[in-house]
Write an enzyme that holds these catalytic residues in place. Sequence first.
Site, PDB file in Angstrom:
ATOM      1  N   GLU A 198       2.217   9.531  11.941  1.00  0.00           N
ATOM      2  CA  GLU A 198       3.670   9.071  11.635  1.00  0.00           C
ATOM      3  C   GLU A 198       4.068   8.630  13.299  1.00  0.00           C
ATOM      4  O   GLU A 198       4.993   7.501  13.223  1.00  0.00           O
ATOM      5  CB  GLU A 198       4.344  10.123  11.207  1.00  0.00           C
ATOM      6  CG  GLU A 198       4.324  10.468   9.690  1.00  0.00           C
ATOM      7  CD  GLU A 198       4.516   9.289   8.764  1.00  0.00           C
ATOM      8  OE1 GLU A 198       5.528   8.254   9.253  1.00  0.00           O
ATOM      9  OE2 GLU A 198       4.190   9.128   7.717  1.00  0.00           O
ATOM     10  N   CYS A 354       7.773  -5.383  -0.959  1.00  0.00           N
ATOM     11  CA  CYS A 354       9.445  -5.736  -0.588  1.00  0.00           C
ATOM     12  C   CYS A 354       9.629  -6.055   0.944  1.00  0.00           C
ATOM     13  O   CYS A 354      10.186  -5.189   1.736  1.00  0.00           O
ATOM     14  CB  CYS A 354      10.163  -4.505  -0.958  1.00  0.00           C
ATOM     15  SG  CYS A 354      12.075  -4.853  -1.054  1.00  0.00           S
ATOM     16  N   CYS A 361       8.662 -10.270  -5.599  1.00  0.00           N
ATOM     17  CA  CYS A 361       9.161  -9.484  -6.832  1.00  0.00           C
ATOM     18  C   CYS A 361       8.526  -9.282  -7.924  1.00  0.00           C
ATOM     19  O   CYS A 361       8.863  -8.613  -8.676  1.00  0.00           O
ATOM     20  CB  CYS A 361      10.678 -10.344  -6.750  1.00  0.00           C
ATOM     21  SG  CYS A 361      11.720 -10.079  -5.332  1.00  0.00           S
ATOM     22  N   CYS A 370      16.497  -3.300  -9.878  1.00  0.00           N
ATOM     23  CA  CYS A 370      16.771  -3.820  -8.533  1.00  0.00           C
ATOM     24  C   CYS A 370      18.292  -4.795  -8.531  1.00  0.00           C
ATOM     25  O   CYS A 370      18.172  -5.745  -9.372  1.00  0.00           O
ATOM     26  CB  CYS A 370      15.801  -4.656  -7.968  1.00  0.00           C
ATOM     27  SG  CYS A 370      15.943  -5.301  -6.355  1.00  0.00           S
TER      28      CYS A 370
END
Length: 611
Positions: A198, A354, A361, A370
């Site tokens: 991370e 995205c 899409c 959405c």
Amino acid sequence: MTPRVSSLCRLWVRGTSASSPGAAPAVGDGAGLALRGLARGVLPARAKSLWAGAPGSPPGATPLALRRSRAREEAREAMRKPRAAVGSGHRKQAASQEGRKKRALGSSQAKPSDPDGRAGKIPECPEVSAGLARQPEEVVLQASISPYHLFRDTAEVTAFRGKLLSWYDREKRDLPWRRRAEDEVDLDRRAYAVWVSEVMLQQTQVATVINYYTRWMQKWPTLQDLASASLEEVNQLWAGLGYYSRGRRLREGAQKVVEELGGHMPRTAETLQRLLPGVGRYTAGAIASIAFGQATGVVDGNVVRVLCRVRAIGADPGNTVISQQLWSLAQQLVDPARPGDFNQAAMELGATLCTPQRPHCTQCPVQSLCRAHQRVEREQLSASRSLLGSPDVEECAPTTGQCQLCLPTTEPWDRTLGVANFPRKASRRPPREECSATCVLEQPRALGGARILLVQRPKSGLLAGLWEFPSVTLEPSEKNQYEALLQELQSWAGPLPAAHLRHLGEVVHIFSHIKLTYQVYGLTLEGQSPVTTTPPGARWLTREEFHTAAVSTAMKKVFRVYEGQQPGTCKGSKRSQVSIPSGRKKTSRGQQVLDSFFQPLVSTDAPIPTV
């Protein structure tokens, strides 16, 4: 207090807190009249049902707007009706109770101009006072956000979780940190593996991180291994990854876990953030959910983009209020059964489908939920005049003023952007410009082969502790950079032949907040006695040692310029072309997208490099 009265009181708070939290209702205010009417037992049943949340709201109107407007009319009508007679005993009892309430408030709570102590208080509803004291800002925020931007029922949340996790199970990328998190049984080692990944992934492409992560975990597979490493070793392995304070803080965190926490990682997001240096809200949530299964949401740049599009949030996510709303949405959505997978799925969706520009899409698993996609479809149909005036399309309908989550009025919908209208970000300030003169000083005939001089940067600040060529900071228009640089070189290497100092070109390198232009010089000590001694903080390295040393990417660019100007270098080689001093190396399109999006928010809690 009954639930209906409690509902009434909360509504009264919303109706009055926006103007003055803690102020008494104004004369004629519908909320105040409704409260008094209900207390007297004369509020009509229809008005009561409105305040209790009866169904039947017309499309586009929020419950708050409907309740306030209709209840005001009903309450006024009720107040005009004669009150039912009550016995004198009841009146005495009511007067006695009222007196006790006034005395309980006491002079310490009442202002001189308010002898009854009534301002800001409703003795009949103590919940109001407590609510106002706790979170007045939150009450105002909730009143100014349309349900259009929220997930309003359990079914919608469940559908979102299911669609996203099913897609993730099919399409997730095979990444080394995911394999470690899935296969590692020891919780501390699992959390450490997630932590390293991370931190490395903050503002850095996945493709770049894979090699660094693999080498890091091979060299330091446990917290104890990293805690015993030197800062020089950490900087050396981190070299080229950028944001060098991240590696230093990882080492400091590992040392704290080993020396102060008994070798065990904190088990919750709250304790991770509180106890470990450089661990912010996002990193803590990621470790807690992936390694320990804590049901806590996370918000990074990818998740910001997904949430803003799914709920049509066009406001700047860097704004504190908007950021808080995004964190609230993330917490609402996280799957309690698979929190780590859910958070990774949301990030994966933002990273692969995205995307900031040209999102895919048609492949999105949550397209049907959405709002941004629905807006695009509506605009397309509206343009073809097939949807004008249709009442079936849901839109945001704020009760008062501008919705805080909608696109700003100064930046209306742009048809060319499609779903990329969400989110809109505030314009960034350009990085400040700085100039430096740096010199590659080489001894071709040094003992053991040609060597170049490197000096160490200060222990704090930009590129802390890394090695670089001797440099001096200049004003952009400074004329005597030649003399200043020569003086700096001599402070490290002693007397030097000034006539041999040559200007080779320039390199431009952009850090997160600084655009630094290096004027590159070269000086070769031909025919001189080798320099065998150096002061502390300096050392002579071979070219091979330089390429594995803890040096920044900027210094590697500088050295490529120097190599390209040396006799015998093939001018047509790829290496020489890259090192031509024509400014900053062109960034790939993918890196430009990442750089443009992952700038400091919020959401984001990436550690900001020390400068």
